[in-house]
Scaffold this motif. Structure first.
Motif, mmCIF file in Angstrom:
data_model
loop_
_atom_site.group_PDB
_atom_site.id
_atom_site.type_symbol
_atom_site.label_atom_id
_atom_site.label_comp_id
_atom_site.label_asym_id
_atom_site.label_seq_id
_atom_site.Cartn_x
_atom_site.Cartn_y
_atom_site.Cartn_z
ATOM 1 N N PHE A 230 -7.585 -5.228 -4.684
ATOM 2 C CA PHE A 230 -7.827 -5.383 -2.901
ATOM 3 C C PHE A 230 -8.371 -6.534 -2.669
ATOM 4 O O PHE A 230 -8.822 -7.172 -3.530
ATOM 5 C CB PHE A 230 -8.917 -4.338 -2.712
ATOM 6 C CG PHE A 230 -8.644 -2.743 -2.680
ATOM 7 C CD1 PHE A 230 -7.950 -2.106 -1.624
ATOM 8 C CD2 PHE A 230 -8.918 -2.217 -4.043
ATOM 9 C CE1 PHE A 230 -7.671 -0.817 -1.664
ATOM 10 C CE2 PHE A 230 -8.316 -0.846 -3.884
ATOM 11 C CZ PHE A 230 -7.902 -0.186 -2.885
ATOM 12 N N LEU B 123 -1.230 4.729 -0.692
ATOM 13 C CA LEU B 123 -2.625 4.547 0.055
ATOM 14 C C LEU B 123 -1.825 4.411 1.481
ATOM 15 O O LEU B 123 -2.815 5.064 2.477
ATOM 16 C CB LEU B 123 -3.270 3.083 -0.043
ATOM 17 C CG LEU B 123 -4.123 2.896 -1.452
ATOM 18 C CD1 LEU B 123 -4.813 1.728 -1.307
ATOM 19 C CD2 LEU B 123 -5.083 3.976 -1.273
ATOM 20 N N PHE C 199 -4.353 -1.128 -8.869
ATOM 21 C CA PHE C 199 -4.521 -1.856 -7.513
ATOM 22 C C PHE C 199 -5.608 -2.707 -7.366
ATOM 23 O O PHE C 199 -6.643 -2.070 -7.583
ATOM 24 C CB PHE C 199 -4.448 -0.702 -6.263
ATOM 25 C CG PHE C 199 -4.058 -1.393 -5.083
ATOM 26 C CD1 PHE C 199 -2.702 -0.965 -4.338
ATOM 27 C CD2 PHE C 199 -4.700 -1.946 -4.122
ATOM 28 C CE1 PHE C 199 -2.413 -1.372 -3.388
ATOM 29 C CE2 PHE C 199 -4.442 -2.365 -2.835
ATOM 30 C CZ PHE C 199 -3.111 -1.922 -2.525
ATOM 31 N N ARG D 94 0.799 -1.338 0.034
ATOM 32 C CA ARG D 94 -0.036 -0.077 0.112
ATOM 33 C C ARG D 94 0.786 1.110 -0.067
ATOM 34 O O ARG D 94 0.326 2.323 -0.378
ATOM 35 C CB ARG D 94 -0.859 -0.041 1.201
ATOM 36 C CG ARG D 94 -1.958 -0.919 1.013
ATOM 37 C CD ARG D 94 -2.783 -1.277 2.419
ATOM 38 N NE ARG D 94 -3.210 0.205 2.883
ATOM 39 C CZ ARG D 94 -4.650 0.576 2.525
ATOM 40 N NH1 ARG D 94 -5.466 -0.376 1.852
ATOM 41 N NH2 ARG D 94 -4.983 1.322 3.328
ATOM 42 N N ASN E 271 1.717 2.913 -3.794
ATOM 43 C CA ASN E 271 0.645 3.891 -4.463
ATOM 44 C C ASN E 271 0.338 4.861 -3.744
ATOM 45 O O ASN E 271 -0.743 5.529 -3.986
ATOM 46 C CB ASN E 271 -0.345 3.191 -5.294
ATOM 47 C CG ASN E 271 -1.676 2.607 -4.427
ATOM 48 O OD1 ASN E 271 -1.227 2.611 -3.206
ATOM 49 N ND2 ASN E 271 -2.831 2.324 -5.088
#
Lengths: 230, 242
Positions: free
Chosen positions: B83, B50, B81, B45, B48
């Motif tokens: 999840f 996050l 991305f 994470r 990028n």
């Protein structure tokens, strides 16, 4: 009762209009509608500000929400009507006073509905929107708010129904909305209080119940487009 | 292509990423594995943004992505991305999910975006579900749409954060199949996953993480045949027992 309606129906519907200012049921509906139309964008903005991670934005809005929620609408009505002109020197009309107070209350309550909806949405929704490259505003507009508002629709309608009923508090400052007009009619007729106030009660009921039904139908149509499980 | 230089992250007193210094080459497939709570998801994470980092640098294509002034939206638009929980937009159809970002970020006209979205859904085997809403799709189908949605931005890198961990066992295969097809296309990929079969077959490199640090990095051949670190040996032994 028929005679009562036959004599006073126009007064009940529009007040002294066109000889005097618009009043009666028309004023009640106009005020509620205008309040919601003005409060909706304000409530959206305040709601978004309320969940802001910038404390300089979130905290003052939070304080405003807590303050307005903790004060009776009637009291704010008094303040705006008696206190504000004393400070500003500008006398606000009853209609303007009522509109200001309704907009303040509605936008704060709508802000809470919006904020609660945003908080309730799974965090992954905003994260996945942002990870695609959408900005915060775009993610709110295209991903978060469409779901939030659909979730919040029952509460929003609830608020509109409250607004319609709250206009009756204008009676206190002599606003010639439908409750005021009804009490005027009662004074004129004197012997038919039960009938007059029954008609008034029925009027509010039809208005509010009709609105709830409308919202229910709208909700059912929207349910075809589901929202994220929370 | 991705360079991590002494990356550190803390959650309060907890040291979540401990001095990570590694690199990922273009067209490589990197698999990150390790016990839960080892910092794998936190690490991916940060790639990028996050998650923020508290020290070190992450350089992608020569740019320090955590530096001030980096256009985070432009950065993320170039990195797909995926999840664990799919996170499809439930108020949009599969097709609309794949069209939203390209249209809103003005990468394509509505018509072009629709055409591309259909092609991507076809690529993940779900063209026939284009008009379905996510709640009408199985978990495996949702994750395949989520992959198509990420590909719609034509990313240079794809990040997968435990993409099969929330799936029923019988749906894992269909998602891995889509990922294998991406590998064959030469996509640069970082996958956090517990799918050791997938790692063995397609990974170029494996990083084994525990307690926020990379304890072992190896090719799949070395890692599975001859793990070095005691924690890695233990991890693989635990996996085999199941």
């Amino acid at each position: 009762m028929l005679e009562l309606i036959d004599t006073y129906w126009l007064y009940f519907l529009v007040g002294q209009y066109p000889e005097g200012p618009l009043g009666g049921l028309a004023l009640t509906i106009l005020l509620s509608g205008a309040a919601l139309v003005l409060a909706m964008p304000l409530g959206l903005m305040l709601g978004i500000a309320r969940v802001s991670t910038h404390r300089a934005i979130g905290l003052p809005v939070g304080a405003l929400v807590q303050l307005v929620r903790a004060v009776p609408l009637l009291l704010v009505l008094f303040w705006v009507y008696f206190f504000l002109p004393a400070v500003t020197g500008i006398k606000t009309s009853q209609t303007a006073t009522m509109l200001i107070v309704l907009v303040v209350f509605d936008s704060v309550y709508l802000a809470e509905i919006v904020a609660a909806g945003i908080r309730a949405l799974p965090k992954g929704q905003l994260e996945s929107a942002r990870s695609l490259g959408l900005g915060y505003g775009q993610a709110l507009r295209h991903v978060v708010l469409p779901q939030t508002l659909r979730h919040g629709l029952p509460s929003i309608v609830n608020q509109l129904v409250s607004t319609i009923k709250a206009t009756s508090l204008g009676y206190i400052i002599g606003l010639s909305e439908v409750s005021f007009v009804a009490s005027q009619i009662n004074t004129l007729v004197f012997t038919q209080a039960v009938e007059v106030y029954l008609i008034l009660a029925l009027t509010y009921f039809v208005l509010c119940f009709g609105l709830s039904r409308l919202a229910f139908l709208l909700e059912r149509r929207l349910q075809r487009r589901p929202v994220a499980a929370t | 292509m991705i360079v991590l230089d002494n990356v550190n992250k803390y959650y309060g007193d907890y040291h979540a990423l401990v001095g990570i210094t590694e690199r990922v080459e273009k067209n490589d497939v990197l698999v990150v594995c390790g016990p839960s709570g080892s910092g794998k998801s936190t690490l991916i994470r940060t790639l990028n943004r996050l998650e923020a980092i508290d020290g070190g640098r992450i350089v992608i294509d020569g740019r320090d992505i955590h530096a001030k002034g980096v256009d985070v939206n432009a950065l993320r638009a170039g990195i797909g991305f995926v999840f664990q929980q799919f996170n499809l937009f439930p108020h949009l159809t599969a097709l609309e999910n794949c069209m939203l970002a390209p249209v809103r970020l003005k990468r394509a006209s509505k018509g072009e975006a629709r055409e591309q979205a259909m092609a991507l859904l076809d690529q993940v085997g779900l063209a026939h579900k284009a008009d379905a809403y996510p709640n009408a799709l199985s978990g495996g189908q949702q994750q395949r749409v989520a992959i198509a949605r990420a590909l719609a931005m034509r990313p240079a890198i794809m990040l997968f954060d435990e993409p099969t961990s929330a799936l029923d066992p019988e749906m894992v295969g269909e998602v891995l199949q889509v990922m294998r097809a991406l590998v064959r296309q030469g996509m640069t990929m970082v996958c956090v996953t517990h799918e050791m079969g997938f790692a063995r077959d397609v990974a170029d490199r494996i990083w084994f993480m525990a307690e926020g640090a990379i304890l072992e990095k190896a090719t799949p051949g070395e890692f599975f045949a001859n793990p070095q670190h005691p924690r890695a040996i233990q991890f693989l032994a635990d996996r085999n027992r199941h």
